[in-house]
Design a protein around this motif. Sequence first.
Motif, PDB file in Angstrom:
ATOM      1  N   HIS A  11       0.831  -1.209   0.000  1.00 38.10           N
ATOM      2  CA  HIS A  11       0.000   0.000   0.000  1.00 38.10           C
ATOM      3  C   HIS A  11       0.864   1.258   0.000  1.00 38.10           C
ATOM      4  CE1 HIS A  11      -3.277   2.747   0.958  1.00 38.10           C
ATOM      5  NE2 HIS A  11      -2.564   3.189   1.968  1.00 38.10           N
ATOM      6  N   LYS A  12       1.904   1.253   0.817  1.00 42.01           N
ATOM      7  CA  LYS A  12       2.799   2.409   0.910  1.00 42.01           C
ATOM      8  C   LYS A  12       3.502   2.658  -0.417  1.00 42.01           C
ATOM      9  CE  LYS A  12       6.458   4.241   3.921  1.00 42.01           C
ATOM     10  NZ  LYS A  12       7.347   3.926   5.068  1.00 42.01           N
ATOM     11  N   ASN A  13       3.910   1.589  -1.087  1.00 39.91           N
ATOM     12  CA  ASN A  13       4.581   1.689  -2.376  1.00 39.91           C
ATOM     13  C   ASN A  13       3.646   2.286  -3.438  1.00 39.91           C
ATOM     14  OD1 ASN A  13       6.390   1.411  -4.470  1.00 39.91           O
ATOM     15  ND2 ASN A  13       6.209  -0.806  -4.619  1.00 39.91           N
ATOM     16  N   ILE A  14       2.411   1.787  -3.480  1.00 38.02           N
ATOM     17  CA  ILE A  14       1.433   2.289  -4.449  1.00 38.02           C
ATOM     18  C   ILE A  14       1.134   3.762  -4.191  1.00 38.02           C
ATOM     19  CG2 ILE A  14      -0.975   2.134  -5.204  1.00 38.02           C
ATOM     20  CD1 ILE A  14       0.720  -0.060  -6.357  1.00 38.02           C
ATOM     21  N   GLN A  15       0.912   4.119  -2.933  1.00 39.91           N
ATOM     22  CA  GLN A  15       0.587   5.502  -2.605  1.00 39.91           C
ATOM     23  C   GLN A  15       1.730   6.450  -2.962  1.00 39.91           C
ATOM     24  OE1 GLN A  15      -2.856   4.895  -2.309  1.00 39.91           O
ATOM     25  NE2 GLN A  15      -2.628   6.768  -1.109  1.00 39.91           N
ATOM     26  N   ALA A  16       2.969   5.994  -2.809  1.00 43.99           N
ATOM     27  CA  ALA A  16       4.119   6.816  -3.166  1.00 43.99           C
ATOM     28  C   ALA A  16       4.141   7.083  -4.673  1.00 43.99           C
ATOM     29  CB  ALA A  16       5.412   6.131  -2.731  1.00 43.99           C
ATOM     30  N   SER A  17       3.839   6.071  -5.467  1.00 46.36           N
ATOM     31  CA  SER A  17       3.805   6.235  -6.925  1.00 46.36           C
ATOM     32  C   SER A  17       2.682   7.176  -7.340  1.00 46.36           C
ATOM     33  CB  SER A  17       3.613   4.871  -7.604  1.00 46.36           C
ATOM     34  OG  SER A  17       4.712   4.015  -7.338  1.00 46.36           O
ATOM     35  N   LEU A  18       1.523   7.047  -6.693  1.00 48.62           N
ATOM     36  CA  LEU A  18       0.390   7.912  -7.005  1.00 48.62           C
ATOM     37  C   LEU A  18       0.678   9.360  -6.623  1.00 48.62           C
ATOM     38  CD1 LEU A  18      -2.490   5.566  -5.762  1.00 48.62           C
ATOM     39  CD2 LEU A  18      -1.934   6.098  -8.135  1.00 48.62           C
ATOM     40  N   SER A  19       1.291   9.558  -5.473  1.00 48.87           N
ATOM     41  CA  SER A  19       1.627  10.912  -5.019  1.00 48.87           C
ATOM     42  C   SER A  19       2.619  11.576  -5.970  1.00 48.87           C
ATOM     43  CB  SER A  19       2.207  10.868  -3.604  1.00 48.87           C
ATOM     44  OG  SER A  19       1.269  10.351  -2.684  1.00 48.87           O
TER      45      SER A  19
END
Length: 253
Positions: free
Chosen positions: A73-81
């Motif tokens: 989840h943290k990895n995905i959110q970083a890419s989205l941000s």
Amino acid sequence: MALLFAVIRALLVASALTALIMVDIGVPDEDYWSDKDYIIYVALGMAFLSYVPGGLAQWYLRRNQAESAYKYHKNIQASLSAALVEVTENTKSSWREVGVHAFWIRKSVLGRRLVNIGGVRLGATPSMDRPAWKRGKGVIGRAWSIEDKATANWREFHEINRALGKEEWNKKEHEFRFGMSWNELTQSSDYDAIVAYPIVNLSTNEIVGCVSIDGPLSREEYDGDKVGTVIQQLAQAVLKAGEPPHYWFQQRV
């Protein structure tokens, strides 16, 4: 792994119960058990061992699963941000006006659908109430079906068709309506431009998900190279992160 723990636990419990029942009913006879009290303690110990270590093992397994899901989840959110920042730096839109989302195709008894696996939106709107995106439905479903980038000036599309009314909307072809019902159209009134791009697993040439960007983008912006590059790079980042862990789906879907 969970199945293995369950099988071991079942075998231990079955063995312990068998021994205790035999003692209780005196099989093969009471004299046989007169000097074998230790078997009762062994049976009770087996029953104890079937739950305590097994419970600890399951707790450890779930902890690792939760950590894996959190890292994903943290990895995905970083890419989205990062994608949101890129969009706002390359367009006239404010960071409060842009939304960036990622979806993964999930199979179920009702067929395949796009499950939201992450999103970044710093403003309160727009938002829909857990829509079920399928192939051909919505702009992201359109990107899935055509296997390419899909765009729409959704605010203009919504205003024109809302003015025509429900009866006229229902007469239109499924593809024209983006596969959406009248109620779904009315819920989407706050969206501006929407850009969606498929996530392609190149090793299998299979669509595994989609990413989307929405905001008050001009046609030149959402059809332009800068936003196109951002959304393609986002699709690659989500593909690199891979499919969400099974535990993640259990907790979220």
